[in-house]
Design a protein around this motif. Structure first.
Motif, PDB file in Angstrom:
ATOM      1  N   LEU A   1       0.809  -1.220   0.000  1.00 52.22           N
ATOM      2  CA  LEU A   1       0.000   0.000   0.000  1.00 52.22           C
ATOM      3  C   LEU A   1       0.847   1.276   0.000  1.00 52.22           C
ATOM      4  N   PRO A   2       1.892   1.379   0.840  1.00 51.92           N
ATOM      5  CA  PRO A   2       2.719   2.592   0.776  1.00 51.92           C
ATOM      6  C   PRO A   2       3.410   2.784  -0.583  1.00 51.92           C
ATOM      7  N   VAL A   3       3.859   1.700  -1.200  1.00 52.79           N
ATOM      8  CA  VAL A   3       4.496   1.814  -2.521  1.00 52.79           C
ATOM      9  C   VAL A   3       3.457   2.250  -3.552  1.00 52.79           C
ATOM     10  N   ALA A   4       2.262   1.666  -3.504  1.00 56.73           N
ATOM     11  CA  ALA A   4       1.197   2.049  -4.434  1.00 56.73           C
ATOM     12  C   ALA A   4       0.831   3.527  -4.275  1.00 56.73           C
ATOM     13  N   GLU A   5       0.781   4.002  -3.033  1.00 58.06           N
ATOM     14  CA  GLU A   5       0.476   5.419  -2.799  1.00 58.06           C
ATOM     15  C   GLU A   5       1.537   6.324  -3.415  1.00 58.06           C
ATOM     16  N   LEU A   6       2.793   5.950  -3.300  1.00 59.96           N
ATOM     17  CA  LEU A   6       3.875   6.735  -3.910  1.00 59.96           C
ATOM     18  C   LEU A   6       3.738   6.756  -5.429  1.00 59.96           C
ATOM     19  N   LEU A   7       3.421   5.606  -6.022  1.00 55.94           N
ATOM     20  CA  LEU A   7       3.254   5.535  -7.474  1.00 55.94           C
ATOM     21  C   LEU A   7       2.061   6.360  -7.934  1.00 55.94           C
ATOM     22  N   LEU A   8       0.940   6.240  -7.249  1.00 52.24           N
ATOM     23  CA  LEU A   8      -0.259   6.977  -7.633  1.00 52.24           C
ATOM     24  C   LEU A   8      -0.102   8.483  -7.452  1.00 52.24           C
ATOM     25  N   ALA A   9       0.688   8.891  -6.478  1.00 49.60           N
ATOM     26  CA  ALA A   9       0.922  10.319  -6.236  1.00 49.60           C
ATOM     27  C   ALA A   9       1.942  10.897  -7.215  1.00 49.60           C
TER      28      ALA A   9
ATOM     29  N   GLN B   1       5.100  10.299  -7.189  1.00 51.68           N
ATOM     30  CA  GLN B   1       6.380  10.527  -6.518  1.00 51.68           C
ATOM     31  C   GLN B   1       7.414   9.477  -6.870  1.00 51.68           C
ATOM     32  N   ALA B   2       6.989   8.397  -7.518  1.00 48.27           N
ATOM     33  CA  ALA B   2       7.902   7.308  -7.857  1.00 48.27           C
ATOM     34  C   ALA B   2       7.559   6.771  -9.233  1.00 48.27           C
ATOM     35  N   ASP B   3       8.531   6.135  -9.831  1.00 49.41           N
ATOM     36  CA  ASP B   3       8.284   5.407 -11.067  1.00 49.41           C
ATOM     37  C   ASP B   3       9.060   4.102 -11.012  1.00 49.41           C
ATOM     38  N   MET B   4       9.020   3.363 -12.069  1.00 50.02           N
ATOM     39  CA  MET B   4       9.632   2.035 -12.069  1.00 50.02           C
ATOM     40  C   MET B   4      11.164   2.084 -12.031  1.00 50.02           C
ATOM     41  N   LYS B   5      11.746   3.266 -12.148  1.00 46.71           N
ATOM     42  CA  LYS B   5      13.203   3.391 -12.098  1.00 46.71           C
ATOM     43  C   LYS B   5      13.721   3.543 -10.671  1.00 46.71           C
ATOM     44  N   ASN B   6      12.840   3.940  -9.758  1.00 39.04           N
ATOM     45  CA  ASN B   6      13.262   4.129  -8.377  1.00 39.04           C
ATOM     46  C   ASN B   6      13.529   2.803  -7.688  1.00 39.04           C
ATOM     47  N   VAL B   7      14.404   2.856  -6.699  1.00 35.92           N
ATOM     48  CA  VAL B   7      14.667   1.723  -5.827  1.00 35.92           C
ATOM     49  C   VAL B   7      13.919   1.998  -4.528  1.00 35.92           C
ATOM     50  N   VAL B   8      13.228   1.006  -4.010  1.00 35.74           N
ATOM     51  CA  VAL B   8      12.480   1.166  -2.768  1.00 35.74           C
ATOM     52  C   VAL B   8      13.294   0.538  -1.649  1.00 35.74           C
TER      53      VAL B   8
ATOM     54  N   VAL C   1       7.236   0.141   9.648  1.00 36.64           N
ATOM     55  CA  VAL C   1       8.101  -0.131   8.514  1.00 36.64           C
ATOM     56  C   VAL C   1       8.174   1.130   7.676  1.00 36.64           C
ATOM     57  N   SER C   2       9.376   1.510   7.322  1.00 44.64           N
ATOM     58  CA  SER C   2       9.604   2.708   6.528  1.00 44.64           C
ATOM     59  C   SER C   2       9.837   2.318   5.070  1.00 44.64           C
ATOM     60  N   VAL C   3       9.075   2.924   4.162  1.00 45.06           N
ATOM     61  CA  VAL C   3       9.248   2.712   2.736  1.00 45.06           C
ATOM     62  C   VAL C   3       9.763   4.023   2.155  1.00 45.06           C
ATOM     63  N   LYS C   4      10.999   4.008   1.672  1.00 42.25           N
ATOM     64  CA  LYS C   4      11.623   5.220   1.138  1.00 42.25           C
ATOM     65  C   LYS C   4      12.089   4.993  -0.285  1.00 42.25           C
ATOM     66  N   LEU C   5      12.029   6.054  -1.072  1.00 40.78           N
ATOM     67  CA  LEU C   5      12.525   5.993  -2.439  1.00 40.78           C
ATOM     68  C   LEU C   5      13.986   6.369  -2.478  1.00 40.78           C
ATOM     69  N   CYS C   6      14.725   5.667  -3.287  1.00 41.46           N
ATOM     70  CA  CYS C   6      16.136   5.960  -3.492  1.00 41.46           C
ATOM     71  C   CYS C   6      16.360   6.114  -4.992  1.00 41.46           C
TER      72      CYS C   6
END
Length: 84
Positions: free
Chosen positions: A33-41, A43-50, A64-69
């Protein structure tokens, strides 16, 4: 995913009555769910590392912390194994 996050999910993903079925629910709540929220907002795309790590026990809904790198990010433990 850092070991601390794995340990958290294992600890919260087991139920004596239902076994490991609860781990699917824990993974959905704390990772999917947190990753999906980042994608829908946007803020992330398929190139990011989670990067998934355990946060301190601060009373938040999720520990649990989900961060984009950036795409170039590689966890230090992965650097060791990829250089061998």
């Amino acid at each position: 995913m850092e070991r601390s996050a794995v340990d958290f999910l294992i600890g919260n993903g087991f139920d004596k009555r239902y076994g490991a079925r609860a781990i699917k629910r824990a993974m959905k709540q704390h990772i999917e769910l947190p990753v999906a929220e980042l994608l829908l907002a946007g803020q992330a795309d398929m190139k990011n590392v989670v990067r998934i790590a355990r946060k301190g026990a601060d009373g938040n809904r999720s520990n649990v912390s989900v961060k984009l790198c950036p795409p170039s990010y590689l966890h230090p433990a992965m650097k060791k194994s990829s250089s061998a």
